[in-house]
Write a protein that holds these residues in place. Structure first.
Motif, short mmCIF file in Angstrom:
data_model
loop_
_atom_site.label_atom_id
_atom_site.label_comp_id
_atom_site.label_asym_id
_atom_site.label_seq_id
_atom_site.Cartn_x
_atom_site.Cartn_y
_atom_site.Cartn_z
N GLY A 1 33.43 17.41 9.17
CA GLY A 1 34.52 17.58 8.22
C GLY A 1 34.25 18.76 7.31
O GLY A 1 33.14 19.33 7.33
N THR A 2 35.26 19.13 6.54
CA THR A 2 35.15 20.26 5.62
C THR A 2 35.12 19.76 4.19
O THR A 2 35.94 18.93 3.80
CB THR A 2 36.33 21.23 5.81
OG1 THR A 2 36.27 21.77 7.13
CG2 THR A 2 36.26 22.37 4.81
N VAL A 3 34.16 20.27 3.43
CA VAL A 3 34.05 19.91 2.01
C VAL A 3 34.60 21.06 1.19
O VAL A 3 34.12 22.19 1.28
CB VAL A 3 32.58 19.65 1.61
CG1 VAL A 3 32.51 19.29 0.13
CG2 VAL A 3 31.99 18.55 2.46
N ARG A 4 35.60 20.75 0.39
CA ARG A 4 36.14 21.74 -0.55
C ARG A 4 35.75 21.34 -1.96
O ARG A 4 35.66 20.17 -2.30
CB ARG A 4 37.66 21.85 -0.43
CG ARG A 4 38.10 22.50 0.86
CD ARG A 4 39.50 23.09 0.77
NE ARG A 4 39.82 23.89 1.96
CZ ARG A 4 39.51 25.15 2.11
NH1 ARG A 4 38.89 25.79 1.14
NH2 ARG A 4 39.82 25.80 3.21
N ALA A 5 35.51 22.35 -2.79
CA ALA A 5 35.09 22.09 -4.16
C ALA A 5 35.49 23.25 -5.04
O ALA A 5 35.69 24.37 -4.55
CB ALA A 5 33.58 21.88 -4.22
N ARG A 6 35.58 23.00 -6.32
CA ARG A 6 35.85 24.11 -7.24
C ARG A 6 34.66 25.06 -7.27
O ARG A 6 34.83 26.27 -7.40
CB ARG A 6 36.11 23.56 -8.65
CG ARG A 6 37.45 22.84 -8.80
CD ARG A 6 37.68 22.48 -10.26
NE ARG A 6 36.63 21.61 -10.77
CZ ARG A 6 36.47 21.28 -12.05
NH1 ARG A 6 37.27 21.81 -12.96
NH2 ARG A 6 35.50 20.47 -12.42
N THR A 7 33.45 24.47 -7.15
CA THR A 7 32.22 25.28 -7.14
C THR A 7 31.36 24.87 -5.97
O THR A 7 31.12 23.67 -5.76
CB THR A 7 31.44 25.10 -8.46
OG1 THR A 7 32.28 25.45 -9.57
CG2 THR A 7 30.20 25.99 -8.46
N LEU A 8 30.89 25.86 -5.22
CA LEU A 8 30.01 25.62 -4.08
C LEU A 8 28.68 26.33 -4.35
O LEU A 8 28.65 27.55 -4.51
CB LEU A 8 30.65 26.16 -2.80
CG LEU A 8 29.89 25.97 -1.49
CD1 LEU A 8 29.81 24.49 -1.13
CD2 LEU A 8 30.57 26.75 -0.37
N ILE A 9 27.60 25.56 -4.42
CA ILE A 9 26.27 26.11 -4.69
C ILE A 9 25.46 26.12 -3.41
O ILE A 9 25.25 25.07 -2.79
CB ILE A 9 25.52 25.29 -5.76
CG1 ILE A 9 26.34 25.18 -7.05
CG2 ILE A 9 24.15 25.89 -6.02
CD1 ILE A 9 26.55 26.50 -7.76
N LEU A 10 25.01 27.30 -2.99
CA LEU A 10 24.17 27.43 -1.80
C LEU A 10 22.72 27.47 -2.23
O LEU A 10 22.26 28.44 -2.84
CB LEU A 10 24.54 28.70 -1.03
CG LEU A 10 26.02 28.82 -0.61
CD1 LEU A 10 26.28 30.14 0.09
CD2 LEU A 10 26.42 27.65 0.29
N ALA A 11 21.99 26.40 -1.91
CA ALA A 11 20.59 26.27 -2.32
C ALA A 11 19.74 25.93 -1.10
O ALA A 11 19.02 24.94 -1.08
CB ALA A 11 20.46 25.18 -3.39
N THR A 12 19.83 26.77 -0.07
CA THR A 12 19.17 26.48 1.19
C THR A 12 17.88 27.28 1.40
O THR A 12 17.13 26.98 2.32
CB THR A 12 20.11 26.76 2.37
OG1 THR A 12 20.57 28.12 2.28
CG2 THR A 12 21.32 25.83 2.32
#
Length: 465
Positions: A235-246
């Protein structure tokens, strides 16, 4: 020219019958890797979605949930909490700051760099305090870090290094040289990093955050009418803010930075009499003052764990499996034998590696683009335990649009992660020169080797660790 190898260089590395290489890390040796939490089930919407359940992602989710319990927050993780760098390090929580301080000072001012250093010192206490507050069984001990010079050149550099750091935020009571010529700072603790990661994942869930494991992000879409999105097979997660911490495992579609693999070894448990012979109760951590320093800690079950040297380019080790190359194991064992000759015969029980973010300028990265709604954080090298905590609180304040001292700290941006080919080659050559300098300085009574001077020109101070 060196004509004869040292005794440690000639000896084979002692290994136990049950020696293990890889398997993520020593911290999983007894309990094994955990069962994954449920994966994402269909499309979903949140206020904040964090990609990556390492320390940066978990601290960010923890502080957001604490600050605003009504905020809808999710953490999406490809494997399980603590699978990446969080579960492969030494468990050292230190105030060490990677990156060239002078360059950041030119960009943002010396006061800002000093403020960041002071924030890192406070973060050591914060990590220990949260572990106690949330009743996390991490075995945290704040015993400080003691650095010992093992030859004439190291003694000269150690004294100069302490004086230099006292100009950049370490006041005399925070870092000093004792009567025996050893440097000490109280701003360091050790703990079980896997138990911290697992405990934080449980704590954020108690705070209302949803944690999805076994959920790889296959694409990242920047902000549109519905905000940024993280695309997964489920599925797809939508958000106002997406934090990439990988960090070392960047999501497809997200801008990736250079990584390197850092190796570690752990011995079989030492008998108490041997610990007494070494003269170490294990409460403080130990390090040497080499150009490429090694650090050591006593694990809760009485083993010696050593890391710091043996860093390799990303392609030089199996980052996923955590397998350490033979040359990295040998180099770390030689460091152990040099620091603790009494323990040189104790067999090595486990070796492993883990990929870490290694930006070109070695400065930690934190950005949040208000137009796209996408943030990126990481790039701590080997020193992420305290840094990730500061970054997590800074992201909390940035997302919530708070005007605090944290958001004014001199973080680097994505431009600083880019590493031109010549610069990468220079850094690799510098590592080799520093390795040669350390060997030469061990066998002579004079000062710093000229090889180190050449290395410094190729890779400025703080960028070739």
């Amino acid at each position: 020219m060196k004509l004869f190898a040292s005794a440690a260089e000639m000896r084979p590395v002692p290994r136990s019958e049950g020696f293990r290489n890889g398997g993520v890390s020593y911290w999983y040796r007894e309990e094994g890797t955990p069962e994954r939490r449920a994966s994402l089930q269909g499309d979903a919407e949140y206020d904040v979605c964090v990609v990556g359940a390492g320390f940066t992602g978990l601290w960010t989710a923890y502080y957001l949930a604490e600050a605003d319990p009504g905020l809808r927050v999710a953490v999406v993780e490809r494997e399980f909490a603590g699978h990446g760098a969080a579960g492969r390090g030494a468990g050292l929580v230190t105030a060490h700051f990677p990156g060239p301080r002078e360059e950041l000072a030119r960009r943002r001012g010396k006061g800002a760099v000093i403020a960041l250093q002071r924030a890192l010192m406070a973060a050591v206490d914060e990590v220990v305090a949260v572990a106690e507050k949330e009743d996390l069984d991490t075995g945290a001990v704040k015993g400080g870090m003691r650095t010992t010079a093992t030859n004439t050149a190291q003694k000269e550099r150690l004294t100069a290094e302490v004086a230099w750091l006292q100009e950049w935020g370490f006041w005399p009571e925070d870092l000093y040289v004792d009567g025996d010529g050893r440097a000490y700072t109280p701003h360091a603790a050790d703990l079980d990093p896997v138990r911290l990661a697992r405990g934080l994942a449980e704590a954020v869930e108690r705070g209302g955050v949803e944690v999805f494991e076994g959920t790889p992000v296959t694409a990242v879409a920047p902000g549109g009418a519905d905000g940024p999105a993280a695309v997964t097979p489920f599925g797809t997660v939508r958000a106002r803010t997406l934090i990439l911490a990988t960090e070392g495992f960047p999501a497809p579609g997200a801008e990736a930075w250079p990584t390197e693999s850092c190796a570690m070894i752990a011995t079989e448990p030492l008998e108490e009499g041997l610990w007494e012979e070494i003269g170490w109760d294990g409460r403080e951590m130990r390090a040497d003052a080499a150009h490429r320093p090694a650090f050591a800690r006593r694990t809760p079950d009485g083993r010696l764990a050593v890391g710091g040297r043996g860093a390799l380019p990303r392609g030089g080790a199996q980052g996923e499996a955590g397998t350490a190359p033979p040359q990295a194991i040998a180099e770390l064992w030689r460091a152990l034998a040099g620091m603790f000759p009494e323990a040189a015969d104790v067999p090595i029980a486990h070796a492993w590696t883990g990929p870490v973010g290694a930006p070109a300028d070695r400065a930690p990265v934190l950005t949040l683009d208000r137009e796209t709604g996408v943030g990126v954080a990481g790039g701590y090298g080997r020193f992420g335990m305290a840094l990730s905590n500061v970054v997590g609180r800074t992201l909390r304040d940035t997302v919530l649009e708070r005007r605090t001292e944290l958001v004014r700290l001199p973080w680097s941006d994505l431009e600083g992660t880019k590493s031109p080919r010549l610069r990468r080659i220079g850094r690799q050559v510098a590592r080799g020169l520093y390795r040669g300098a350390d060997k030469r300085e061990t066998s002579r009574l004079t000062g710093t080797s000229r090889l180190a001077t050449v290395a410094e020109r190729l890779s400025p101070k703080g960028t070739a660790e």
